[in-house]
Design a protein around this motif. Structure first.
Motif, PDB file in Angstrom:
ATOM      1  N   TYR A   1       0.825  -1.213   0.000  1.00 31.25           N
ATOM      2  CA  TYR A   1       0.000   0.000   0.000  1.00 31.25           C
ATOM      3  C   TYR A   1       0.862   1.267   0.000  1.00 31.25           C
ATOM      4  O   TYR A   1       0.669   2.163  -0.818  1.00 31.25           O
ATOM      5  CB  TYR A   1      -0.942   0.016   1.206  1.00 31.25           C
ATOM      6  N   TYR A   2       1.822   1.343   0.932  1.00 30.26           N
ATOM      7  CA  TYR A   2       2.599   2.576   1.123  1.00 30.26           C
ATOM      8  C   TYR A   2       3.991   2.554   0.489  1.00 30.26           C
ATOM      9  O   TYR A   2       4.628   3.597   0.379  1.00 30.26           O
ATOM     10  CB  TYR A   2       2.743   2.882   2.618  1.00 30.26           C
TER      11      TYR A   2
ATOM     12  N   GLU B   1      -4.476   3.526  -2.970  1.00 29.60           N
ATOM     13  CA  GLU B   1      -5.191   4.708  -3.484  1.00 29.60           C
ATOM     14  C   GLU B   1      -4.807   5.979  -2.718  1.00 29.60           C
ATOM     15  O   GLU B   1      -4.743   7.052  -3.297  1.00 29.60           O
ATOM     16  CB  GLU B   1      -6.706   4.486  -3.384  1.00 29.60           C
ATOM     17  N   ASN B   2      -4.567   5.845  -1.422  1.00 28.43           N
ATOM     18  CA  ASN B   2      -4.232   7.010  -0.595  1.00 28.43           C
ATOM     19  C   ASN B   2      -2.771   6.993  -0.148  1.00 28.43           C
ATOM     20  O   ASN B   2      -2.437   7.468   0.925  1.00 28.43           O
ATOM     21  CB  ASN B   2      -5.149   7.064   0.636  1.00 28.43           C
ATOM     22  N   CYS B   3      -1.905   6.436  -0.973  1.00 29.72           N
ATOM     23  CA  CYS B   3      -0.484   6.327  -0.643  1.00 29.72           C
ATOM     24  C   CYS B   3       0.147   7.718  -0.536  1.00 29.72           C
ATOM     25  O   CYS B   3      -0.088   8.587  -1.367  1.00 29.72           O
ATOM     26  CB  CYS B   3       0.218   5.515  -1.732  1.00 29.72           C
ATOM     27  N   THR B   4       0.929   7.935   0.537  1.00 30.23           N
ATOM     28  CA  THR B   4       1.695   9.172   0.707  1.00 30.23           C
ATOM     29  C   THR B   4       3.028   8.809   1.328  1.00 30.23           C
ATOM     30  O   THR B   4       3.116   7.792   2.003  1.00 30.23           O
ATOM     31  CB  THR B   4       0.966  10.172   1.625  1.00 30.23           C
TER      32      THR B   4
ATOM     33  N   ARG C   1       3.927  11.373  -1.845  1.00 30.08           N
ATOM     34  CA  ARG C   1       3.734  11.183  -3.274  1.00 30.08           C
ATOM     35  C   ARG C   1       4.950  10.563  -3.950  1.00 30.08           C
ATOM     36  O   ARG C   1       4.820   9.714  -4.808  1.00 30.08           O
ATOM     37  CB  ARG C   1       3.381  12.519  -3.923  1.00 30.08           C
TER      38      ARG C   1
ATOM     39  N   CYS D   1       5.124   6.706  -3.963  1.00 30.23           N
ATOM     40  CA  CYS D   1       4.019   5.967  -4.571  1.00 30.23           C
ATOM     41  C   CYS D   1       4.237   5.787  -6.068  1.00 30.23           C
ATOM     42  O   CYS D   1       4.945   6.544  -6.708  1.00 30.23           O
ATOM     43  CB  CYS D   1       2.709   6.706  -4.308  1.00 30.23           C
TER      44      CYS D   1
ATOM     45  N   ARG E   1      -3.288   2.877  -9.502  1.00 27.12           N
ATOM     46  CA  ARG E   1      -3.373   2.524  -8.081  1.00 27.12           C
ATOM     47  C   ARG E   1      -4.289   1.322  -7.921  1.00 27.12           C
ATOM     48  O   ARG E   1      -5.153   1.057  -8.763  1.00 27.12           O
ATOM     49  CB  ARG E   1      -3.915   3.696  -7.267  1.00 27.12           C
TER      50      ARG E   1
ATOM     51  N   GLU F   1      -8.166  -1.249  -1.987  1.00 30.25           N
ATOM     52  CA  GLU F   1      -7.783  -1.956  -0.766  1.00 30.25           C
ATOM     53  C   GLU F   1      -8.015  -3.462  -0.868  1.00 30.25           C
ATOM     54  O   GLU F   1      -7.172  -4.255  -0.446  1.00 30.25           O
ATOM     55  CB  GLU F   1      -8.531  -1.383   0.441  1.00 30.25           C
TER      56      GLU F   1
END
Length: 177
Positions: free
Chosen positions: A124-125, A135-138, A140, A143, A148, A151
């Protein structure tokens, strides 16, 4: 002279019976005449029962629960996602970018990523040179610039990778992508 001729024929008849008995014991054949006694049936049953029972137990669904269609589909989906998003760097569980960070169990354990939860988190990260796919990877820069993953897709990937690592990365056939 007649006596001599009777003796060999009765001896040959007796030897035929002995040979038939031995043949029955070796091959388990059923004699067509009435010489097949109840004792022989019991002996045959006692001889064949243990291996038969062992075979029934070994092949029983209790001993080997069948893989559900859902589990098979999840493996296939995981394999398809892996081919789509991961195989560029991790072909057959290896790592062409960073050789010490393969997806084989010994490397996953050494790098502290040997559970589904940890595999999910790294997928994920991201971590190190591996980009994150969530989708909400930080942040930037950590990623992927590509597509993307949702989950539930990352969960399937984590399950697939863990399962493959536990099995030493056997080849998985996928059914159409």
């Amino acid at each position: 002279m007649q006596l001599a001729s009777v003796a060999p024929s009765s001896a040959s008849s007796l030897s035929k019976q002995v040979l038939q008995r031995k043949r029955f014991k070796i091959l388990g054949e059923h004699e067509s005449n009435s010489n097949f006694h109840k004792e022989d049936k019991v002996k045959l049953l006692r001889f064949l029962a243990p291996p038969f029972v062992a075979a029934v137990i070994a092949l029983s669904p209790i001993s080997n629960p069948p893989v559900s269609v859902g589990q098979t589909l999840d493996v296939q989906k995981g394999a398809t996602l892996f081919r789509r998003a991961c195989i560029g760097c991790h072909d057959a569980g290896g790592n062409i970018i960073q050789p010490g960070a393969t997806l084989f169990l010994k490397d996953l354990q050494r790098n502290g990523v040997d559970t589904e939860e940890e595999i999910y988190r790294v997928t994920y990260y991201g971590k190190g040179r591996m980009p994150g796919f969530g989708e909400n990877c930080t942040p930037r820069g950590q990623c992927t610039f590509g597509a993307r993953l949702q989950e539930d897709e990352i969960k399937l990937l984590a399950q697939f990778v863990k399962s493959q690592a536990d099995q030493g990365w056997p080849k998985i056939e996928t059914q159409g992508d």
